[in-house]
Scaffold this active site. Structure first.
Site, PDB file in Angstrom:
ATOM      1  CE  LYS A  77      -3.247   2.690   2.719  1.00 24.69           C
ATOM      2  NZ  LYS A  77      -3.724   2.982   4.090  1.00 24.69           N
ATOM      3  N   GLY A  79     -10.536   8.207   7.449  1.00 26.06           N
ATOM      4  CA  GLY A  79     -11.545   9.147   7.913  1.00 26.06           C
ATOM      5  C   GLY A  79     -12.865   8.552   8.336  1.00 26.06           C
ATOM      6  CB  THR A 135      -8.168   5.786  13.658  1.00 20.58           C
ATOM      7  OG1 THR A 135      -6.864   5.950  13.097  1.00 20.58           O
ATOM      8  CG2 THR A 135      -8.251   6.591  14.954  1.00 20.58           C
TER       9      THR A 135
END
Length: 263
Positions: free
Chosen positions: A99, A187, A209
């Protein structure tokens, strides 16, 4: 009906990729990975201590016979750093999947489009399977697909912000134009964010996250799994058109009319 996700010829049942960063404990990591149902996990190679081969790392706690490792180049500020990190990742993990993240700005953590393109082109030439992390830029997404990237990975909003999907119009264009899987990355804050982009037609999401920092990472991992599955099912089912005016849900033709009262 077979609805597997296929990336670079590899088949996945799960359309949720998870990360290893920011977990408060090893147990939180293991719980979230297991309950999420993920089959691919991303690891920041530059954030592992590789100087001491005897020191435990996150790689030691996960069953790599069960999960595909997706090394990433997080921490790279330039294309050169990303290429170096990718080569190191291949040496450490034995995987040629990478990635690509090129992020020069430590405040906003937005990816560098030029550096990402340059690094991706060089790594593809070296035989890597490249999954590039980008801003939700439809033109860049097409350029990256044209040079042979295995996916495109547009952000929903800034990394770790939990702000949800602020780039939905651009993501929709990328989905419409792409012939490689579109993985929405960064996000997402709650499972409904994942469900939203899956309903739009995204092929997969990457969440770190929002799971790692949740009060109960295991439960949140499972919740994201369900959100992804619901969004995918809704996309396949086909949503109703959006209308400017109301449309009655009950039929109006042939409805009995009550007789008026006589005086």
């Amino acid at each position: 009906m077979n609805d597997d996700l296929v990336i670079a010829g590899v088949t996945f049942k799960s359309r949720l990729i998870t990360g290893t960063g920011k977990h408060r404990s090893k147990q939180d990591l293991l719980d979230s990975v297991q309950r999420s149902g993920t089959e691919m996990i991303t690891v920041a190679i530059r954030r592992l201590n590789l100087d001491d081969p005897n020191q435990e790392t996150l790689l030691d706690h996960l069953d790599w016979d069960r999960y595909r490792i997706l090394p990433n180049t997080a921490g790279s500020k330039t294309a050169d750093e990303a290429v170096f990190t990718a080569r190191l990742a291949r040496e450490v993990t034995g995987s040629n999947w990478i990635k690509v993240e090129v992020i020069p700005d430590a405040k906003y953590l937005l990816p560098d489009p030029v550096g990402t393109y340059e690094a991706s082109k060089r790594l593809i030439a070296e035989g890597f399977v490249v999954l590039p992390y980008i801003h939700a830029d439809p033109v860049l997404a097409m350029r990256l697909e044209d040079i042979g990237c295995a996916t495109v990975m547009p952000l929903g909003s800034p990394i770790g912000s939990g702000r949800g999907v602020l780039t939905s119009e651009e993501i929709q264009i990328i989905i419409e134009q792409s012939s490689v899987p579109v993985v929405v990355d960064a996000g997402l804050g709650v499972p409904s964010d994942a469900s939203l982009v899956m309903e739009m037609g995204a092929d997969c999401v990457l969440v770190n996250t929002a799971i790692a920092q949740a009060g109960d990472p295991g439960a949140m991992g499972e919740a994201f799994k369900l959100g992804v599955e619901a969004g995918r099912m809704a996309y396949q089912a086909g949503r109703i058109p959006i209308r400017e005016q109301a449309s009655p849900s009950s039929p109006t033709a042939g409805v009995a009319v009550a007789a008026g009262r006589s005086g």
